[in-house]
Design a protein around this motif. Sequence first.
Motif, PDB file in Angstrom:
ATOM      1  N   UNK A 119       0.839  -1.205   0.000  1.00 44.02           N
ATOM      2  CA  UNK A 119       0.000   0.000   0.000  1.00 44.02           C
ATOM      3  C   UNK A 119       0.871   1.251   0.000  1.00 44.02           C
ATOM      4  N   UNK A 120       1.943   1.226   0.806  1.00 45.26           N
ATOM      5  CA  UNK A 120       2.850   2.376   0.823  1.00 45.26           C
ATOM      6  C   UNK A 120       3.509   2.559  -0.546  1.00 45.26           C
ATOM      7  N   UNK A 121       3.866   1.434  -1.181  1.00 44.55           N
ATOM      8  CA  UNK A 121       4.524   1.493  -2.483  1.00 44.55           C
ATOM      9  C   UNK A 121       3.609   2.078  -3.554  1.00 44.55           C
ATOM     10  N   UNK A 122       2.330   1.739  -3.486  1.00 43.99           N
ATOM     11  CA  UNK A 122       1.382   2.170  -4.515  1.00 43.99           C
ATOM     12  C   UNK A 122       0.675   3.473  -4.167  1.00 43.99           C
ATOM     13  N   UNK A 123       0.912   3.976  -2.955  1.00 43.75           N
ATOM     14  CA  UNK A 123       0.160   5.158  -2.530  1.00 43.75           C
ATOM     15  C   UNK A 123       0.506   6.378  -3.375  1.00 43.75           C
ATOM     16  N   UNK A 124       1.781   6.480  -3.829  1.00 48.93           N
ATOM     17  CA  UNK A 124       2.151   7.628  -4.655  1.00 48.93           C
ATOM     18  C   UNK A 124       1.397   7.629  -5.970  1.00 48.93           C
ATOM     19  N   UNK A 125       1.347   6.451  -6.636  1.00 45.01           N
ATOM     20  CA  UNK A 125       0.615   6.381  -7.898  1.00 45.01           C
ATOM     21  C   UNK A 125      -0.872   6.615  -7.686  1.00 45.01           C
ATOM     22  N   UNK A 126      -1.408   6.105  -6.558  1.00 48.45           N
ATOM     23  CA  UNK A 126      -2.823   6.319  -6.280  1.00 48.45           C
ATOM     24  C   UNK A 126      -3.113   7.799  -6.037  1.00 48.45           C
ATOM     25  N   UNK A 127      -2.212   8.459  -5.292  1.00 52.54           N
ATOM     26  CA  UNK A 127      -2.412   9.886  -5.027  1.00 52.54           C
ATOM     27  C   UNK A 127      -2.353  10.705  -6.314  1.00 52.54           C
ATOM     28  N   UNK A 128      -1.502  10.294  -7.243  1.00 50.96           N
ATOM     29  CA  UNK A 128      -1.429  10.999  -8.521  1.00 50.96           C
ATOM     30  C   UNK A 128      -2.736  10.903  -9.289  1.00 50.96           C
ATOM     31  N   UNK A 129      -3.500   9.852  -9.047  1.00 46.36           N
ATOM     32  CA  UNK A 129      -4.812   9.689  -9.690  1.00 46.36           C
ATOM     33  C   UNK A 129      -5.945  10.196  -8.802  1.00 46.36           C
ATOM     34  N   UNK A 130      -5.576  10.867  -7.695  1.00 39.99           N
ATOM     35  CA  UNK A 130      -6.581  11.362  -6.747  1.00 39.99           C
ATOM     36  C   UNK A 130      -7.454  10.211  -6.232  1.00 39.99           C
ATOM     37  N   UNK A 131      -6.804   9.106  -5.895  1.00 36.22           N
ATOM     38  CA  UNK A 131      -7.499   7.893  -5.455  1.00 36.22           C
ATOM     39  C   UNK A 131      -7.075   7.558  -4.031  1.00 36.22           C
ATOM     40  N   UNK A 132      -8.029   7.154  -3.212  1.00 35.10           N
ATOM     41  CA  UNK A 132      -7.756   6.728  -1.839  1.00 35.10           C
ATOM     42  C   UNK A 132      -7.448   5.236  -1.829  1.00 35.10           C
ATOM     43  N   UNK A 133      -6.346   4.882  -1.177  1.00 36.18           N
ATOM     44  CA  UNK A 133      -5.914   3.478  -1.097  1.00 36.18           C
ATOM     45  C   UNK A 133      -5.856   3.074   0.368  1.00 36.18           C
ATOM     46  N   UNK A 134      -6.647   2.045   0.758  1.00 32.30           N
ATOM     47  CA  UNK A 134      -6.707   1.644   2.157  1.00 32.30           C
ATOM     48  C   UNK A 134      -6.845   0.132   2.248  1.00 32.30           C
ATOM     49  N   UNK A 135      -6.491  -0.403   3.428  1.00 34.83           N
ATOM     50  CA  UNK A 135      -6.615  -1.841   3.633  1.00 34.83           C
ATOM     51  C   UNK A 135      -6.947  -2.114   5.091  1.00 34.83           C
ATOM     52  N   UNK A 136      -7.452  -3.343   5.352  1.00 31.63           N
ATOM     53  CA  UNK A 136      -7.786  -3.738   6.712  1.00 31.63           C
ATOM     54  C   UNK A 136      -8.210  -5.194   6.756  1.00 31.63           C
ATOM     55  N   UNK A 137      -8.381  -5.702   7.973  1.00 34.02           N
ATOM     56  CA  UNK A 137      -8.797  -7.095   8.195  1.00 34.02           C
ATOM     57  C   UNK A 137     -10.299  -7.157   8.412  1.00 34.02           C
ATOM     58  N   UNK A 138     -10.902  -8.221   7.930  1.00 34.06           N
ATOM     59  CA  UNK A 138     -12.291  -8.560   8.261  1.00 34.06           C
ATOM     60  C   UNK A 138     -12.232  -9.691   9.273  1.00 34.06           C
ATOM     61  N   UNK A 139     -12.710  -9.440  10.464  1.00 34.92           N
ATOM     62  CA  UNK A 139     -12.621 -10.456  11.502  1.00 34.92           C
ATOM     63  C   UNK A 139     -11.229 -10.474  12.114  1.00 34.92           C
ATOM     64  N   UNK A 140     -10.900 -11.538  12.855  1.00 35.47           N
ATOM     65  CA  UNK A 140      -9.585 -11.622  13.512  1.00 35.47           C
ATOM     66  C   UNK A 140      -8.466 -11.630  12.482  1.00 35.47           C
ATOM     67  N   UNK A 141      -7.380 -10.950  12.811  1.00 33.99           N
ATOM     68  CA  UNK A 141      -6.240 -10.916  11.896  1.00 33.99           C
ATOM     69  C   UNK A 141      -5.364 -12.146  12.112  1.00 33.99           C
TER      70      UNK A 141
END
Length: 836
Positions: free
Chosen positions: A426-448
């Motif tokens: 996510x950190x690696x792709x965040x720059x390219x996502x920001x250039x496209x004005x796109x929000x990039x996020x992640x998380x766990x569903x349930x226990x990790x």
Amino acid sequence: MLLLGIVGVAAILYMSIAVARDLRLLNSARSDNVQWTLSQTEVEFLEYQMHLGLLAAGAEPDLKTLRREFDIFYSRISTLRQASTYANLRDLPAFSRNLRIVETFLSRSVDGIDAPDAELIARLPELLQLATDVRPNVRMLANSGLNHFAEDSDRRRNNVAVTLTQLAGAVTALLVTLLFLALYLAYLNRQNSRRRAEAVQASARMKIVTGTALDAVVVSDSHGRILDFNAAAEQIFGHAARDAIGADLGMLLVPDHHRDAHVAGMARLRADGEKRMVGKGRVKLEAKRANGEIFPVELAIQSADTDEGEIFIAFLRDISHRVRAEAELVAARDRALAGEKAKTDFLATMSHEIRTPLNGLLGNLALLRDTRLSARQMRSVRNMETSGKLLMSHISDVLDITKYDAGKLRLRPVAMNISTLLQDIVDNQSGAAAAHNTTLEWGWIGPSADWICADRDRIQHILMNVIGNSVKFTRDGRITIEAQVLDNDTGAPRLQIDVSDTGIGMDKALQAQIFDDFMTGDSSYDRDVGGTGLGLGIARRFVKALGGEIEVESEPGVGSTFSIRFPVETMEPPNTHPDIRKPGAPASPKRILLVEDNEINRVVAREMLTAAGHHVTEATNGKRAVELAESEPFDLIFMDISMPVMDGRQATREIRAGQGAAAQTPIVALTANAMAEEQEAFLSDGMNDILTKPLTRDGLLRVIANHTEARTEITASRTDHSNAVAQAYLDDLRATLGIDALAPLLDRFKVEVDDTLAFLKNHPRHTAADIASRAHRIAGSAATLGAVELRTGLLKVEEAAKAGNADAMAEAIDALSAIWSATRPQMRADRRRTLR
């Protein structure tokens, strides 16, 4: 005959009455079955309502049974609505009205039944009320159907009874007529001339049939004499019928190498009537033409009894053309397989050959970056490095596809933190996502499940391709990455990662092809983004290699969701102790032999090594390397694989087999070939490690540190068993794996060493090849875990076994016990030492 006619008529009348009775019973049984289905519909509904009432009253939830009972009742209603058996029933107003009411009940209930468990439990009272309201309609539905079928069954039985009665009368009339016809035929049978004429006609017809048949028909007696030989047989075998009839079948048609078996079979037939091929269908055999040519045939044999005795009719078909076609088909298949292999070999070779000049390019750029450059020059160097790394990535993609398609892809599971990996991506792709004005996020569903044992490189490649694909095609939107652990019936957990975006989406046609190689989408994709179109194809291959699956759901203009699932092995997080290691002293200069035929690669590697303070001696082929290793001692040898005069593998074997100054020096392979089985072959030749191109300074220095440090420990341990273990290796493992993960690994290693020593003590009972293989395998584990003195002892055993020197091998085996006694106590997961 009159008496016979009376008896026949009486029998027919009796059977007609019996058939009418049976048909009545059979028709009743079928009607009963239909009525049972209607009744069972109400029963299934009552079971569903009863279970629903129990759950609503607070019984232990059994939602699976509730859903199954609902599905069964749903299926019954679907049968009533769709089956042709109930078509007339659906025309009844009462039945149709109640069926619509019940269907409405099902439509209102299905959302609750298919809802998640928590929602279903919350809606139980509502579902119970719906079931209670519709119960009278279900009852009326079943009753109206039963009444209809009861009336219909009565009507049908009456019709069948009338029909059979009429049939009985007709049969009776027919029998009377047949009786008179029989009398007439008896009169005709007395006409001998008529019978003879009919027999002649029948014989003529048979001759026409056999004469015009496309298959050869050969008739013979039990002694093998040919009685008939049709026109097709003449054409196939090349014998005229006048010559063949009366001749011996075996001498005329059976090939010489099958004649003894034919004669023996005919003898068994005459002796005890044994028929091995008669009536067995078509079998493949060989036959002989008049010119002596042997050709394949399909043969079928039947027998018949005549006044002259038993005869045998053989039907033969020439299948030469079919056999040739099959051979051509097999040859075409082999050519296709050879072409596929050639394609795979070509891709692997080209990937290998391209890496060599690319190694020189990236290496020279690394050297150039360390010189004094202007800002503009540095920017150009960085751009060239980026392009070179991108090209290397494409080459690696092609090689990965080649390895997977050839079945040579190897997984390397390691302890990894999946949460850290996701965050890094996510950190690696965040720059390219920001250039496209796109929000990039992640998380766990349930226990990790942060720590798992899996192939980190493959998983990273999969996620980078899938997430990077979403970043490319999403503008002014959001990309969400959700991870969850799924448990299946076998108890093996599966990790599911869903990557959802609000990008341009895909239509159904593109979804079906998105995982194909070189698929980059339509022209709008091509205009907006770049890429080879291999990313998702490689991702699918890697997911399959992990034992999982990858799917996509998408809608044009709305977005796409990629779902990745594969089995994982969860594990406890390792206990790392960052303070247990102290920084080591800088490495001292080493004498290094660099063997490389490519001048650019040789210059790059030399500059990197000399810049680190090492002394480098160069060789341009394997033969020169062997000469230098015989005369000069080196601390480390870097050996290229593909070279003229003598390749790296042969040079390594000669260095290890000789008694030169560098015979035991660590040898590291330099290769662009990453095939796992070829790397194993390099190690079996006597190499100690493998460094893949393109070379980097960090990679070279890391290998030097690993192997020269181990060699120093080996040298010291020859006189002092207290240093039998290179503690630096164990410190690295403790820092990487943690004590809890390292302990079972060391325990397993101790068991393997104990088993190996027991195996080697009985060396007279084993072959030299088995001893060398066993010693080599454990020596590799010993080197990895820092048991340097044990590794040296095992290598001596291996070398003596390969050389066939039994005395030296026995001496080396005897020395292992003392080495292992000193090594074993030091192989500890913690840093405590054993006092002696």
